[in-house]
Enzyme design. Structure first.
Site, mmCIF file in Angstrom:
data_model
loop_
_atom_site.group_PDB
_atom_site.id
_atom_site.type_symbol
_atom_site.label_atom_id
_atom_site.label_comp_id
_atom_site.label_asym_id
_atom_site.label_seq_id
_atom_site.Cartn_x
_atom_site.Cartn_y
_atom_site.Cartn_z
ATOM 1 N N ASP A 31 50.040 130.470 -18.380
ATOM 2 C CA ASP A 31 48.749 129.870 -18.019
ATOM 3 C C ASP A 31 47.714 130.954 -17.763
ATOM 4 O O ASP A 31 48.049 132.040 -17.287
ATOM 5 C CB ASP A 31 48.954 129.008 -16.761
ATOM 6 C CG ASP A 31 47.801 128.051 -16.546
ATOM 7 O OD1 ASP A 31 46.966 127.899 -17.451
ATOM 8 O OD2 ASP A 31 47.738 127.455 -15.461
ATOM 9 N N GLY A 32 46.466 130.636 -18.064
ATOM 10 C CA GLY A 32 45.364 131.537 -17.706
ATOM 11 C C GLY A 32 44.696 132.221 -18.885
ATOM 12 O O GLY A 32 43.871 133.116 -18.678
ATOM 13 N N TRP A 36 41.194 134.278 -18.509
ATOM 14 C CA TRP A 36 41.221 135.685 -18.915
ATOM 15 C C TRP A 36 40.039 135.961 -19.852
ATOM 16 O O TRP A 36 39.336 136.963 -19.708
ATOM 17 C CB TRP A 36 42.543 135.971 -19.626
ATOM 18 C CG TRP A 36 42.749 137.384 -20.091
ATOM 19 C CD1 TRP A 36 43.365 138.401 -19.412
ATOM 20 C CD2 TRP A 36 42.339 137.941 -21.363
ATOM 21 N NE1 TRP A 36 43.363 139.543 -20.168
ATOM 22 C CE2 TRP A 36 42.742 139.292 -21.371
ATOM 23 C CE3 TRP A 36 41.677 137.428 -22.482
ATOM 24 C CZ2 TRP A 36 42.508 140.132 -22.457
ATOM 25 C CZ3 TRP A 36 41.431 138.269 -23.569
ATOM 26 C CH2 TRP A 36 41.861 139.607 -23.552
ATOM 27 N N HIS A 48 43.641 132.985 -26.107
ATOM 28 C CA HIS A 48 44.896 132.537 -26.729
ATOM 29 C C HIS A 48 45.483 133.622 -27.635
ATOM 30 O O HIS A 48 46.686 133.809 -27.700
ATOM 31 C CB HIS A 48 44.673 131.237 -27.513
ATOM 32 C CG HIS A 48 44.313 130.076 -26.637
ATOM 33 N ND1 HIS A 48 44.966 129.814 -25.456
ATOM 34 C CD2 HIS A 48 43.367 129.109 -26.760
ATOM 35 C CE1 HIS A 48 44.436 128.730 -24.890
ATOM 36 N NE2 HIS A 48 43.463 128.291 -25.654
ATOM 37 N N SER A 77 52.397 117.977 -23.867
ATOM 38 C CA SER A 77 51.944 116.713 -24.440
ATOM 39 C C SER A 77 50.570 116.331 -23.882
ATOM 40 O O SER A 77 49.888 115.485 -24.434
ATOM 41 C CB SER A 77 52.987 115.605 -24.199
ATOM 42 O OG SER A 77 53.474 115.678 -22.889
ATOM 43 N N LEU A 142 69.014 136.808 -28.499
ATOM 44 C CA LEU A 142 68.185 136.027 -27.564
ATOM 45 C C LEU A 142 67.870 134.690 -28.224
ATOM 46 O O LEU A 142 67.590 134.641 -29.422
ATOM 47 C CB LEU A 142 66.867 136.770 -27.285
ATOM 48 C CG LEU A 142 65.807 136.002 -26.486
ATOM 49 C CD1 LEU A 142 66.184 135.965 -24.996
ATOM 50 C CD2 LEU A 142 64.420 136.637 -26.630
ATOM 51 N N ARG A 205 52.155 124.662 -9.692
ATOM 52 C CA ARG A 205 52.709 123.349 -10.041
ATOM 53 C C ARG A 205 53.528 123.479 -11.315
ATOM 54 O O ARG A 205 53.414 124.473 -12.035
ATOM 55 C CB ARG A 205 51.608 122.293 -10.186
ATOM 56 C CG ARG A 205 50.523 122.675 -11.152
ATOM 57 C CD ARG A 205 49.470 121.570 -11.306
ATOM 58 N NE ARG A 205 48.404 122.043 -12.159
ATOM 59 C CZ ARG A 205 47.297 122.626 -11.722
ATOM 60 N NH1 ARG A 205 47.086 122.764 -10.435
ATOM 61 N NH2 ARG A 205 46.395 123.077 -12.577
HETATM 62 C C1 FPP Z 1 47.330 128.188 -21.084
HETATM 63 O O1 FPP Z 1 46.092 128.817 -20.898
HETATM 64 C C2 FPP Z 1 47.917 128.430 -22.365
HETATM 65 C C3 FPP Z 1 48.117 127.490 -23.352
HETATM 66 C C4 FPP Z 1 47.689 126.092 -23.232
HETATM 67 C C5 FPP Z 1 48.751 127.778 -24.618
HETATM 68 C C6 FPP Z 1 49.712 128.925 -24.676
HETATM 69 C C7 FPP Z 1 49.524 129.536 -26.001
HETATM 70 C C8 FPP Z 1 49.656 130.836 -26.302
HETATM 71 C C9 FPP Z 1 50.146 131.845 -25.331
HETATM 72 C C10 FPP Z 1 49.276 131.351 -27.645
HETATM 73 C C11 FPP Z 1 50.068 130.942 -28.826
HETATM 74 C C12 FPP Z 1 51.511 130.671 -28.616
HETATM 75 C C13 FPP Z 1 52.547 131.138 -29.370
HETATM 76 C C14 FPP Z 1 53.948 130.649 -29.068
HETATM 77 C C15 FPP Z 1 52.361 132.136 -30.456
HETATM 78 P P1 FPP Z 1 44.838 127.916 -20.607
HETATM 79 O O2 FPP Z 1 44.077 127.743 -21.867
HETATM 80 O O3 FPP Z 1 45.250 126.642 -19.953
HETATM 81 O O4 FPP Z 1 44.073 128.833 -19.595
HETATM 82 P P2 FPP Z 1 43.073 128.361 -18.458
HETATM 83 O O5 FPP Z 1 43.861 127.498 -17.506
HETATM 84 O O6 FPP Z 1 42.647 129.653 -17.842
HETATM 85 O O7 FPP Z 1 41.954 127.627 -19.119
#
Ligand code: FPP
Length: 251
Positions: A31-32, A36, A48, A77, A142, A205
């Protein structure tokens, strides 16, 4: 409890030396990414992209430290509620990384497994993912489990439905349905118990992730944003786990 990255360093060892072990199964709520990017005045997609690089590092660290299974929450989901642009950025990134990293996964002995309902991402990406699962099926170093369009409550409901159908068909006795029977119907049935669950970004959470599986897992919440979760941060979380004492409800 939220641990700042440095707070994990100096924790005293548990009285009996704690688990002292490498967790067999680690799951991460990444998350984050958005925050970031916002801190840097960048679009969310840049977060991302940086997050996807952090995924590569986390896989390396997990394999090097002897973790058997790394489960990553890549798309929940509930993430369908995001803008169409962000959803296509995320699926585009997944497609790109899958194509770019498949050879690395093979070389590093990483077996890919999917949980959730990846078919919702369309037949082309779903087929690519399925091919990657097949191609890496014999790797042993892994297991990388990617949760895609995953929701824990839906997973548990599906497991209950399967048991109900089996009971109706006379294949099992409802009175005999216990925790083990339900666990065997979950998508994680073939994996070791979840030992450690990490969430980055300061949110405390579980967000519908591995609710059943996390029953006895150690939980670590870090205030680091996911793209900054590097080798040192992961290493500290693993060291912190090794110092915790797991009682599984006993004394
Ligand atoms: C949360 O950050 C992250 C996600 C919803 C997606 C996770 C995806 C990746 C790490 C990139 C692609 C994945 C792979 C497996 C190559 P957020 O957008 O909720 O951040 P925020 O809470 O700061 O808005």
């Amino acid at each position: 409890m939220i641990l700042s990255p440095s707070a994990t360093e100096g924790s005293p060892p548990a009285a009996d030396g704690g688990a002292g072990a490498v967790p067999r199964h680690v799951a991460i709520i990444m998350d984050g990414n958005g925050r970031w990017a916002a801190r840097r005045g960048l679009p969310r997609v840049a977060g991302h992209r940086a997050g996807a690089e952090a995924v590569r590092k986390a896989i390396e660290v997990a394999a090097d430290r002897g973790v058997e299974v790394l489960t990553l929450y890549a798309f929940s989901s509930e993430n369908w509620r995001r803008s169409q642009d962000e959803i296509s950025d995320l699926t585009g990134l997944m497609r790109f990384y899958l194509e770019r990293e498949l050879a690395t996964l093979q070389r590093e002995g990483v077996k890919l497994k999917l949980i959730g309902e990846p078919s919702a991402f369309g037949s082309e990406l779903a087929a690519k993912l399925e091919r990657a699962v097949e191609q890496t099926a014999n790797n042993r170093r892994l297991t990388l489990v990617v949760a895609l369009n995953y929701g824990s409550r839906a997973e548990i409901a599906a497991a209950a439905r399967k048991l109900a159908e089996r009971s109706r068909a006379g294949e099992c006795d409802p009175a005999g349905i216990d925790e083990q029977a339900l666990g065997m119907e979950l998508q994680t049935a073939d994996l070791p118990e979840l030992d450690l669950l990490i969430r980055t970004s300061g949110e405390v959470r579980l967000s519908n992730f591995l609710l059943w599986q996390a029953a006895y897992a150690e939980l670590i919440f870090l205030d680091t944003f996911w793209p900054d979760f590097d080798e040192a941060a992961f290493g500290e979380a693993l060291d912190h786990y090794a110092r915790r004492q797991r009682r599984f409800g006993g004394r």
